[in-house]
Design an enzyme around this catalytic site. Sequence first.
Site, PDB file in Angstrom:
ATOM      1  N   ASP A   1      -3.866 -57.193  73.738  1.00 44.58           N
ATOM      2  CA  ASP A   1      -3.441 -56.015  73.859  1.00 44.58           C
ATOM      3  C   ASP A   1      -2.487 -56.239  72.664  1.00 44.58           C
ATOM      4  OD1 ASP A   1      -2.296 -53.768  75.551  1.00 44.58           O
ATOM      5  OD2 ASP A   1      -0.471 -54.990  75.562  1.00 44.58           O
TER       6      ASP A   1
ATOM      7  N   GLU B   1      -6.711 -54.541  70.345  1.00 44.94           N
ATOM      8  CA  GLU B   1      -6.217 -53.152  70.523  1.00 44.94           C
ATOM      9  C   GLU B   1      -5.400 -52.796  69.432  1.00 44.94           C
ATOM     10  OE1 GLU B   1      -3.672 -50.100  73.050  1.00 44.94           O
ATOM     11  OE2 GLU B   1      -3.329 -52.242  73.174  1.00 44.94           O
TER      12      GLU B   1
END
Length: 497
Positions: free
Chosen positions: A233, A263
Amino acid sequence: MVINGTMMQYFHWYSPSDGSLWSELAQNAQYLAKKGITALWLPPAYKGSSGGYDVGYSSYDLFDLGEFNQKDSVRTKYGTKEEYLAAIAAAKNAGINIYADIVLNHKNGGDATEDVEATPVAWDNRNYELGNAKTIRIYSNYTFPGRGDRYSSFKWHWYHFDSVNHNAYDWNDKNIYRLKDKHFENDVNPEHGNYDFLMACDLDMSNAETRQEVAEWGKWYLDTTHIDGFRLDAVKHISSLFYCGWLDAMRQHAQRELFAVGEYWEDDIETLHRYISVTGGRMSLFDVPLHYNFHRASRMGGYYDLRTILDGTLMQQQPALAVTFVENHDTQPLQALESVVESWFKPLAYALILLRREGYPCVFYPDYYGARYSDRGYEIRMDSHRSSIDIFLHARQHYAYGDQNDYFDNRDLIGWTRLGDREHPQGLAVLMSDSSGGRKWMKTDKPNTVFYDLTENIKEPVITNDVGWGEFRCEGGSVSIWVQGEKFTPFVALLGV
């Protein structure tokens, strides 16, 4: 990664907060494997700051997988630790790999406050100080009273973080504060001058104790869950040098291949190329530019030039490290990065990511199962595209192999063929239109062969000529998937159901 493998993001932002997801997955694993799903990206499995209601991105205790009574619940939003491990075992037993969502950028929901000297900086330019340093009170002491010293005796203090966005002396104070003697990481996204800080208590990856604890946690997590990889993340906000070392350490500890996808949310292909370069190809990246191309195409209808749908994307320029997707939990309606791909266009988008040779495709849970939810006074319904996706998954498993011929020569009508390989000699042809439909001659290398449209949008077969070219068709605003066969076979028969 499995050849022609397909990932599914098995959750969305508004998945029910009833602790049922892990049990649901255990029940569905065999079904998903049969359909062609080879890997599942699961949500953050540890306790968030709002306990059993937390989606998982406001991480509190990474060691609490739904085992301890913390933040007013034992289970997480998705279930208990026992159910989580059982779901992983069920998926792996079905032949499905598991990728865990890892949130290492920040912590939230500290157990006690600490007073520390800090300097306020501007939200839009973190290099600009708004005034002199002052003493603030922050929730930076994490003692995990419900877990105690189980699995780790480490307790977090203010010096394990570099910045925060709260001051308990004044809850109206919304400044970002850089903590005493701290500096923002330099190897992060340069937006806002420096995008190290994202939210809550930002981990200081230059601190040796922080790095050590995060590494020890990662090893414990691998040993406990036996996952096959990571979805990382918010990597644009975290030191790229840290992730190089962390991933190397995890792979060395596991002594096996561990997939990783980051990400890095940026609609700019050059930025993504630079990140891949500085991390030495240690992780794939989500193809954010491709998602935005889908978003724009779906909003523009027949006015979008389909010849450019892959331009400026990782799928086009760095396919081996591209994880392709249509939507995700951040882009769905009412979320922070809302950029909806309209429902009519989703079959076209899924055909593009599932039936071409480039990229590692990811199916989004609501696009498969549908979803209904409400938030901020809005009622949202996301359509299920299961019937179309199942067709594409079947075609991907059995026909989407070998060389690829592209026919991106009409702004409203594009197609391609896959010529097959030794193990999968049949091949396929794909044709799609965002406007009025049409016909296109495409080469299959299958002379005098009958092709049928798996979608059944077009009932009449196509017969190729003596040199293997066929005039394939599709309806307006749709996609047709042509595969060869001796006679028409209903799709349900092809699936064996």
